[in-house]
Design a protein around this motif. Structure first.
Motif, PDB file in Angstrom:
ATOM      1  N   ALA A  82       0.845  -1.204   0.000  1.00  0.00           N
ATOM      2  CA  ALA A  82       0.000   0.000   0.000  1.00  0.00           C
ATOM      3  C   ALA A  82       0.875   1.247   0.000  1.00  0.00           C
ATOM      4  CB  ALA A  82      -0.914   0.021   1.216  1.00  0.00           C
ATOM      5  N   VAL A  83       0.457   2.248  -0.767  1.00  0.00           N
ATOM      6  CA  VAL A  83       1.130   3.549  -0.752  1.00  0.00           C
ATOM      7  C   VAL A  83       0.083   4.650  -0.735  1.00  0.00           C
ATOM      8  CG1 VAL A  83       3.255   2.820  -1.930  1.00  0.00           C
ATOM      9  CG2 VAL A  83       1.345   3.671  -3.281  1.00  0.00           C
ATOM     10  N   THR A  84       0.433   5.743  -0.086  1.00  0.00           N
ATOM     11  CA  THR A  84      -0.375   6.960  -0.122  1.00  0.00           C
ATOM     12  C   THR A  84       0.519   8.050  -0.689  1.00  0.00           C
ATOM     13  OG1 THR A  84      -1.682   6.281   1.793  1.00  0.00           O
ATOM     14  CG2 THR A  84      -1.706   8.624   1.228  1.00  0.00           C
ATOM     15  N   ILE A  85       0.069   8.635  -1.780  1.00  0.00           N
ATOM     16  CA  ILE A  85       0.847   9.667  -2.468  1.00  0.00           C
ATOM     17  C   ILE A  85       0.167  11.013  -2.255  1.00  0.00           C
ATOM     18  CG2 ILE A  85       1.726  10.470  -4.702  1.00  0.00           C
ATOM     19  CD1 ILE A  85       1.587   7.503  -5.623  1.00  0.00           C
ATOM     20  N   HIS A  86       0.942  11.971  -1.741  1.00  0.00           N
ATOM     21  CA  HIS A  86       0.464  13.338  -1.551  1.00  0.00           C
ATOM     22  C   HIS A  86       1.142  14.222  -2.586  1.00  0.00           C
ATOM     23  CE1 HIS A  86      -0.039  11.485   2.427  1.00  0.00           C
ATOM     24  NE2 HIS A  86      -1.080  12.277   2.533  1.00  0.00           N
ATOM     25  N   LEU A  87       0.344  14.956  -3.351  1.00  0.00           N
ATOM     26  CA  LEU A  87       0.873  15.908  -4.334  1.00  0.00           C
ATOM     27  C   LEU A  87       0.312  17.294  -4.021  1.00  0.00           C
ATOM     28  CD1 LEU A  87       0.375  13.915  -7.679  1.00  0.00           C
ATOM     29  CD2 LEU A  87       2.426  14.066  -6.255  1.00  0.00           C
ATOM     30  N   THR A  88       1.135  18.314  -4.261  1.00  0.00           N
ATOM     31  CA  THR A  88       0.645  19.673  -4.044  1.00  0.00           C
ATOM     32  C   THR A  88      -0.172  20.187  -5.235  1.00  0.00           C
ATOM     33  OG1 THR A  88       2.727  20.622  -4.835  1.00  0.00           O
ATOM     34  CG2 THR A  88       2.498  20.281  -2.441  1.00  0.00           C
ATOM     35  N   ASP A  89      -0.088  19.495  -6.386  1.00  0.00           N
ATOM     36  CA  ASP A  89      -0.874  19.886  -7.561  1.00  0.00           C
ATOM     37  C   ASP A  89      -1.076  18.647  -8.433  1.00  0.00           C
ATOM     38  OD1 ASP A  89      -1.816  20.836 -10.057  1.00  0.00           O
ATOM     39  OD2 ASP A  89      -0.802  22.753  -9.778  1.00  0.00           O
ATOM     40  N   ILE A  90      -2.207  17.981  -8.257  1.00  0.00           N
ATOM     41  CA  ILE A  90      -2.464  16.736  -9.002  1.00  0.00           C
ATOM     42  C   ILE A  90      -2.478  16.984 -10.501  1.00  0.00           C
ATOM     43  CG2 ILE A  90      -4.217  14.989  -9.542  1.00  0.00           C
ATOM     44  CD1 ILE A  90      -4.837  14.818  -6.568  1.00  0.00           C
ATOM     45  N   ALA A  91      -3.167  18.011 -10.956  1.00  0.00           N
ATOM     46  CA  ALA A  91      -3.289  18.270 -12.390  1.00  0.00           C
ATOM     47  C   ALA A  91      -1.921  18.437 -13.046  1.00  0.00           C
ATOM     48  CB  ALA A  91      -4.160  19.495 -12.644  1.00  0.00           C
ATOM     49  N   ARG A  92      -1.027  19.142 -12.381  1.00  0.00           N
ATOM     50  CA  ARG A  92       0.304  19.410 -12.936  1.00  0.00           C
ATOM     51  C   ARG A  92       1.234  18.212 -12.778  1.00  0.00           C
ATOM     52  NH1 ARG A  92       3.081  23.407  -9.347  1.00  0.00           N
ATOM     53  NH2 ARG A  92       3.582  21.499  -8.241  1.00  0.00           N
ATOM     54  N   ASP A  93       1.207  17.562 -11.615  1.00  0.00           N
ATOM     55  CA  ASP A  93       2.262  16.614 -11.263  1.00  0.00           C
ATOM     56  C   ASP A  93       1.924  15.136 -11.430  1.00  0.00           C
ATOM     57  OD1 ASP A  93       3.844  18.781 -10.634  1.00  0.00           O
ATOM     58  OD2 ASP A  93       3.277  18.753  -8.515  1.00  0.00           O
ATOM     59  N   PHE A  94       0.642  14.785 -11.510  1.00  0.00           N
ATOM     60  CA  PHE A  94       0.298  13.372 -11.569  1.00  0.00           C
ATOM     61  C   PHE A  94       0.920  12.643 -12.759  1.00  0.00           C
ATOM     62  CE2 PHE A  94      -2.461   9.827 -12.835  1.00  0.00           C
ATOM     63  CZ  PHE A  94      -2.207   8.992 -11.753  1.00  0.00           C
ATOM     64  N   PRO A  95       0.915  13.208 -13.966  1.00  0.00           N
ATOM     65  CA  PRO A  95       1.501  12.454 -15.083  1.00  0.00           C
ATOM     66  C   PRO A  95       2.970  12.067 -14.840  1.00  0.00           C
ATOM     67  CG  PRO A  95       0.179  14.263 -15.926  1.00  0.00           C
ATOM     68  CD  PRO A  95       0.293  14.461 -14.429  1.00  0.00           C
ATOM     69  N   ALA A  96       3.765  12.981 -14.313  1.00  0.00           N
ATOM     70  CA  ALA A  96       5.183  12.684 -14.065  1.00  0.00           C
ATOM     71  C   ALA A  96       5.348  11.658 -12.953  1.00  0.00           C
ATOM     72  CB  ALA A  96       5.940  13.965 -13.709  1.00  0.00           C
ATOM     73  N   VAL A  97       4.575  11.792 -11.891  1.00  0.00           N
ATOM     74  CA  VAL A  97       4.663  10.844 -10.771  1.00  0.00           C
ATOM     75  C   VAL A  97       4.169   9.470 -11.210  1.00  0.00           C
ATOM     76  CG1 VAL A  97       3.815  10.323  -8.450  1.00  0.00           C
ATOM     77  CG2 VAL A  97       4.525  12.652  -9.033  1.00  0.00           C
ATOM     78  N   SER A  98       3.098   9.432 -11.978  1.00  0.00           N
ATOM     79  CA  SER A  98       2.549   8.174 -12.469  1.00  0.00           C
ATOM     80  C   SER A  98       3.557   7.438 -13.348  1.00  0.00           C
ATOM     81  CB  SER A  98       1.256   8.427 -13.243  1.00  0.00           C
ATOM     82  OG  SER A  98       0.689   7.215 -13.662  1.00  0.00           O
ATOM     83  N   ALA A  99       4.272   8.171 -14.195  1.00  0.00           N
ATOM     84  CA  ALA A  99       5.277   7.547 -15.060  1.00  0.00           C
ATOM     85  C   ALA A  99       6.379   6.896 -14.236  1.00  0.00           C
ATOM     86  CB  ALA A  99       5.861   8.584 -16.022  1.00  0.00           C
ATOM     87  N   VAL A 100       6.838   7.581 -13.194  1.00  0.00           N
ATOM     88  CA  VAL A 100       7.876   7.008 -12.323  1.00  0.00           C
ATOM     89  C   VAL A 100       7.312   5.806 -11.579  1.00  0.00           C
ATOM     90  CG1 VAL A 100       9.359   7.430 -10.323  1.00  0.00           C
ATOM     91  CG2 VAL A 100       9.117   9.192 -12.095  1.00  0.00           C
ATOM     92  N   ARG A 101       6.125   5.945 -11.036  1.00  0.00           N
ATOM     93  CA  ARG A 101       5.487   4.848 -10.303  1.00  0.00           C
ATOM     94  C   ARG A 101       5.356   3.614 -11.196  1.00  0.00           C
ATOM     95  NH1 ARG A 101      -0.501   5.748  -8.169  1.00  0.00           N
ATOM     96  NH2 ARG A 101      -0.808   5.655 -10.398  1.00  0.00           N
ATOM     97  N   ASP A 102       4.909   3.799 -12.435  1.00  0.00           N
ATOM     98  CA  ASP A 102       4.758   2.677 -13.365  1.00  0.00           C
ATOM     99  C   ASP A 102       6.093   2.000 -13.646  1.00  0.00           C
ATOM    100  OD1 ASP A 102       2.060   3.242 -13.452  1.00  0.00           O
ATOM    101  OD2 ASP A 102       2.115   4.139 -15.464  1.00  0.00           O
ATOM    102  N   GLU A 103       7.157   2.774 -13.634  1.00  0.00           N
ATOM    103  CA  GLU A 103       8.492   2.240 -13.907  1.00  0.00           C
ATOM    104  C   GLU A 103       9.070   1.456 -12.733  1.00  0.00           C
ATOM    105  OE1 GLU A 103      12.866   4.205 -14.291  1.00  0.00           O
ATOM    106  OE2 GLU A 103      11.262   5.222 -15.377  1.00  0.00           O
TER     107      GLU A 103
END
Length: 139
Positions: A82-103
């Motif tokens: 389980a992970v909980t991810i906190h972002l200060t701006d989902i719209a801006r940052d989710f694509p980059a974080v998701s790409a790293v997470r997928d990797e």
């Protein structure tokens, strides 16, 4: 009788700025442990924020910090449940974080929560991840 607990503080981590453990390992049975790790942000061993404001490199650094905590207990990122991810701006940052997470995350991926927050404790950090890993036994 209480469950044996071990505090996990990898040498690559800076000293915690409050009264918390970067990781806490609970031994359930011989060879089976649960590791709970506190919210990790992209700071180096001196506490300096890495890649201020840049979610992709920060996510990579955060997962590396998590890997160090898990290694202290004999685990890897593949042990995450389980992970909980906190972002200060989902719209801006989710694509980059998701790409790293997928990797970096194994299949099947851990259960996940994603939330947007107004700020994180370390100025310049835009990503914070906490979670749980199950090491050993059948996960």
């Amino acid at each position: 009788m209480s469950t044996p607990k071990t505090v996990l503080v990898p040498p690559s981590h800076s000293k915690p700025i409050g009264r918390y453990s970067p990781g806490l390992c609970l031994s359930l049975t011989p060879g089976t442990q649960l590791v709970f790790f506190s919210g990790q942000v992209a700071t180096d061993d001196r506490g300096t924020v890495m890649s201020p404001g840049d979610a992709g490199p920060q996510a990579r650094a955060v997962f590396q910090r998590i890997a160090h905590v898990l290694a202290e207990a004999g685990g890897t990122l593949a042990d995450l449940v389980a992970v909980t991810i906190h972002l200060t701006d989902i719209a801006r940052d989710f694509p980059a974080v998701s790409a790293v997470r997928d990797e970096v995350l194994a299949v099947p991926p851990p259960a996940s929560v994603l939330v947007e927050v107004s700020a994180l404790a370390e100025k310049g950090c835009v990503v914070e991840i906490s979670g749980i890993a199950a090491i050993g036994g059948s996960t």
